[in-house]
Motif scaffolding. Structure first.
Motif, PDB file in Angstrom:
ATOM      1  N   LEU A   1      29.636  44.516  62.479  1.00 30.00           N
ATOM      2  CA  LEU A   1      28.693  43.455  62.128  1.00 30.00           C
ATOM      3  C   LEU A   1      27.438  43.529  62.997  1.00 30.00           C
ATOM      4  O   LEU A   1      26.321  43.335  62.501  1.00 30.00           O
ATOM      5  CB  LEU A   1      29.363  42.089  62.250  1.00 30.00           C
ATOM      6  CG  LEU A   1      30.504  41.852  61.250  1.00 30.00           C
ATOM      7  CD1 LEU A   1      31.264  40.586  61.602  1.00 30.00           C
ATOM      8  CD2 LEU A   1      29.974  41.790  59.832  1.00 30.00           C
ATOM      9  N   VAL A   2      27.615  43.840  64.280  1.00 34.56           N
ATOM     10  CA  VAL A   2      26.456  43.987  65.169  1.00 34.56           C
ATOM     11  C   VAL A   2      25.575  45.127  64.664  1.00 34.56           C
ATOM     12  O   VAL A   2      24.342  44.991  64.590  1.00 34.56           O
ATOM     13  CB  VAL A   2      26.910  44.229  66.626  1.00 34.56           C
ATOM     14  CG1 VAL A   2      25.751  44.681  67.500  1.00 34.56           C
ATOM     15  CG2 VAL A   2      27.542  42.960  67.200  1.00 34.56           C
ATOM     16  N   THR A   3      26.190  46.238  64.299  1.00 35.86           N
ATOM     17  CA  THR A   3      25.420  47.373  63.774  1.00 35.86           C
ATOM     18  C   THR A   3      24.692  46.985  62.494  1.00 35.86           C
ATOM     19  O   THR A   3      23.509  47.316  62.318  1.00 35.86           O
ATOM     20  CB  THR A   3      26.349  48.575  63.503  1.00 35.86           C
ATOM     21  OG1 THR A   3      27.025  48.920  64.714  1.00 35.86           O
ATOM     22  CG2 THR A   3      25.566  49.771  62.996  1.00 35.86           C
ATOM     23  N   ARG A   4      25.383  46.286  61.596  1.00 38.19           N
ATOM     24  CA  ARG A   4      24.745  45.861  60.338  1.00 38.19           C
ATOM     25  C   ARG A   4      23.541  44.975  60.601  1.00 38.19           C
ATOM     26  O   ARG A   4      22.487  45.145  59.972  1.00 38.19           O
ATOM     27  CB  ARG A   4      25.743  45.090  59.463  1.00 38.19           C
ATOM     28  CG  ARG A   4      26.789  45.942  58.819  1.00 38.19           C
ATOM     29  CD  ARG A   4      27.628  45.036  57.932  1.00 38.19           C
ATOM     30  NE  ARG A   4      28.751  45.721  57.334  1.00 38.19           N
ATOM     31  CZ  ARG A   4      29.622  45.118  56.528  1.00 38.19           C
ATOM     32  NH1 ARG A   4      29.483  43.839  56.226  1.00 38.19           N
ATOM     33  NH2 ARG A   4      30.635  45.801  56.017  1.00 38.19           N
ATOM     34  N   VAL A   5      23.704  44.007  61.507  1.00 37.90           N
ATOM     35  CA  VAL A   5      22.592  43.098  61.802  1.00 37.90           C
ATOM     36  C   VAL A   5      21.443  43.869  62.435  1.00 37.90           C
ATOM     37  O   VAL A   5      20.273  43.666  62.092  1.00 37.90           O
ATOM     38  CB  VAL A   5      23.040  41.933  62.713  1.00 37.90           C
ATOM     39  CG1 VAL A   5      21.847  41.099  63.158  1.00 37.90           C
ATOM     40  CG2 VAL A   5      24.060  41.054  62.000  1.00 37.90           C
ATOM     41  N   ARG A   6      21.764  44.771  63.339  1.00 34.80           N
ATOM     42  CA  ARG A   6      20.714  45.578  63.984  1.00 34.80           C
ATOM     43  C   ARG A   6      19.927  46.354  62.937  1.00 34.80           C
ATOM     44  O   ARG A   6      18.687  46.371  62.954  1.00 34.80           O
ATOM     45  CB  ARG A   6      21.349  46.523  65.007  1.00 34.80           C
ATOM     46  CG  ARG A   6      20.336  47.386  65.725  1.00 34.80           C
ATOM     47  CD  ARG A   6      20.965  48.182  66.846  1.00 34.80           C
ATOM     48  NE  ARG A   6      22.009  49.100  66.429  1.00 34.80           N
ATOM     49  CZ  ARG A   6      21.802  50.283  65.838  1.00 34.80           C
ATOM     50  NH1 ARG A   6      20.563  50.677  65.557  1.00 34.80           N
ATOM     51  NH2 ARG A   6      22.813  51.071  65.524  1.00 34.80           N
ATOM     52  N   HIS A   7      20.630  46.969  61.998  1.00 32.55           N
ATOM     53  CA  HIS A   7      19.949  47.705  60.923  1.00 32.55           C
ATOM     54  C   HIS A   7      19.136  46.759  60.042  1.00 32.55           C
ATOM     55  O   HIS A   7      18.014  47.087  59.641  1.00 32.55           O
ATOM     56  CB  HIS A   7      20.955  48.482  60.077  1.00 32.55           C
ATOM     57  CG  HIS A   7      21.543  49.656  60.795  1.00 32.55           C
ATOM     58  ND1 HIS A   7      22.720  50.244  60.394  1.00 32.55           N
ATOM     59  CD2 HIS A   7      21.148  50.356  61.885  1.00 32.55           C
ATOM     60  CE1 HIS A   7      23.001  51.255  61.203  1.00 32.55           C
ATOM     61  NE2 HIS A   7      22.065  51.333  62.124  1.00 32.55           N
ATOM     62  N   LEU A   8      19.707  45.616  59.730  1.00 32.26           N
ATOM     63  CA  LEU A   8      19.014  44.606  58.921  1.00 32.26           C
ATOM     64  C   LEU A   8      17.702  44.184  59.578  1.00 32.26           C
ATOM     65  O   LEU A   8      16.690  43.972  58.910  1.00 32.26           O
ATOM     66  CB  LEU A   8      19.929  43.390  58.733  1.00 32.26           C
ATOM     67  CG  LEU A   8      19.475  42.281  57.830  1.00 32.26           C
ATOM     68  CD1 LEU A   8      19.448  42.755  56.379  1.00 32.26           C
ATOM     69  CD2 LEU A   8      20.421  41.085  57.964  1.00 32.26           C
ATOM     70  N   ARG A   9      17.721  44.107  60.898  1.00 29.66           N
ATOM     71  CA  ARG A   9      16.528  43.715  61.655  1.00 29.66           C
ATOM     72  C   ARG A   9      15.578  44.897  61.892  1.00 29.66           C
ATOM     73  O   ARG A   9      14.498  44.725  62.456  1.00 29.66           O
ATOM     74  CB  ARG A   9      16.922  43.128  63.016  1.00 29.66           C
ATOM     75  CG  ARG A   9      17.878  41.946  62.955  1.00 29.66           C
ATOM     76  CD  ARG A   9      17.175  40.682  62.531  1.00 29.66           C
ATOM     77  NE  ARG A   9      18.057  39.524  62.624  1.00 29.66           N
ATOM     78  CZ  ARG A   9      18.457  38.805  61.589  1.00 29.66           C
ATOM     79  NH1 ARG A   9      18.056  39.133  60.366  1.00 29.66           N
ATOM     80  NH2 ARG A   9      19.240  37.760  61.741  1.00 29.66           N
ATOM     81  N   GLY A  10      16.002  46.114  61.492  1.00 28.45           N
ATOM     82  CA  GLY A  10      15.171  47.291  61.661  1.00 28.45           C
ATOM     83  C   GLY A  10      15.041  47.741  63.108  1.00 28.45           C
ATOM     84  O   GLY A  10      14.003  48.283  63.502  1.00 28.45           O
ATOM     85  N   LEU A  11      16.090  47.518  63.886  1.00 31.38           N
ATOM     86  CA  LEU A  11      16.049  47.830  65.313  1.00 31.38           C
ATOM     87  C   LEU A  11      16.845  49.083  65.646  1.00 31.38           C
ATOM     88  O   LEU A  11      17.914  49.316  65.082  1.00 31.38           O
ATOM     89  CB  LEU A  11      16.647  46.662  66.119  1.00 31.38           C
ATOM     90  CG  LEU A  11      15.963  45.310  66.000  1.00 31.38           C
ATOM     91  CD1 LEU A  11      16.804  44.237  66.665  1.00 31.38           C
ATOM     92  CD2 LEU A  11      14.570  45.362  66.592  1.00 31.38           C
ATOM     93  N   THR A  12      16.329  49.856  66.585  1.00 31.98           N
ATOM     94  CA  THR A  12      17.111  50.944  67.162  1.00 31.98           C
ATOM     95  C   THR A  12      18.069  50.326  68.181  1.00 31.98           C
ATOM     96  O   THR A  12      17.915  49.147  68.562  1.00 31.98           O
ATOM     97  CB  THR A  12      16.198  51.953  67.889  1.00 31.98           C
ATOM     98  OG1 THR A  12      15.583  51.285  69.007  1.00 31.98           O
ATOM     99  CG2 THR A  12      15.146  52.534  66.960  1.00 31.98           C
ATOM    100  N   GLN A  13      19.015  51.119  68.650  1.00 34.18           N
ATOM    101  CA  GLN A  13      19.903  50.603  69.693  1.00 34.18           C
ATOM    102  C   GLN A  13      19.097  50.235  70.939  1.00 34.18           C
ATOM    103  O   GLN A  13      19.390  49.230  71.584  1.00 34.18           O
ATOM    104  CB  GLN A  13      20.987  51.619  70.057  1.00 34.18           C
ATOM    105  CG  GLN A  13      22.160  51.604  69.116  1.00 34.18           C
ATOM    106  CD  GLN A  13      23.317  52.436  69.629  1.00 34.18           C
ATOM    107  OE1 GLN A  13      23.139  53.387  70.385  1.00 34.18           O
ATOM    108  NE2 GLN A  13      24.516  52.088  69.203  1.00 34.18           N
ATOM    109  N   ARG A  14      18.117  51.033  71.282  1.00 37.60           N
ATOM    110  CA  ARG A  14      17.285  50.751  72.460  1.00 37.60           C
ATOM    111  C   ARG A  14      16.557  49.420  72.299  1.00 37.60           C
ATOM    112  O   ARG A  14      16.559  48.578  73.200  1.00 37.60           O
ATOM    113  CB  ARG A  14      16.273  51.889  72.685  1.00 37.60           C
ATOM    114  CG  ARG A  14      15.210  51.602  73.722  1.00 37.60           C
ATOM    115  CD  ARG A  14      15.678  51.570  75.159  1.00 37.60           C
ATOM    116  NE  ARG A  14      16.272  52.827  75.528  1.00 37.60           N
ATOM    117  CZ  ARG A  14      17.204  52.959  76.471  1.00 37.60           C
ATOM    118  NH1 ARG A  14      17.621  51.911  77.142  1.00 37.60           N
ATOM    119  NH2 ARG A  14      17.717  54.131  76.766  1.00 37.60           N
TER     120      ARG A  14
END
Length: 100
Positions: free
Chosen positions: A23-36
């Protein structure tokens, strides 16, 4: 922290268990964010975020829960629901309402 809108994922809303890291990965992608970028917004080391996303580190501390929710702009109550669901799943083998 300003009020955020709930993040809706069809499978989660249907009662399917999805690990917090996914879910964290999905939200990060949804927000257009890299891991950094996400780790900077959350205020944690990129390695810690990677461990959470891959399920090699669980979210148990309230402070981490708040940091992740706020950094990813997910309502704290919703993120708590995700963490609680994961804990119940691992503790009891609960598979959700759609299980046999």
């Amino acid at each position: 922290m300003a009020e955020c809108e709930r993040v809706l994922f069809e499978d989660v809303e249907a009662g399917t268990f999805v690990p917090v890291g996914v879910l964290v990965t999905r939200v990060r992608h949804l927000r257009g964010l890299t891991q950094r970028e996400a780790s900077d917004q959350i205020g944690i080391d990129i390695r810690a975020l990677s461990l959470i996303e891959t399920g090699r580190r669980t979210v148990k501390a309230v402070g981490m829960l708040i940091s992740l929710a706020d950094g990813l702009e997910v309502p704290r109550t919703q993120f708590l629901e995700w963490v609680t669901s994961e804990m119940e799943f691992h503790h009891t083998g609960l598979r959700g309402p759609n299980s046999e």
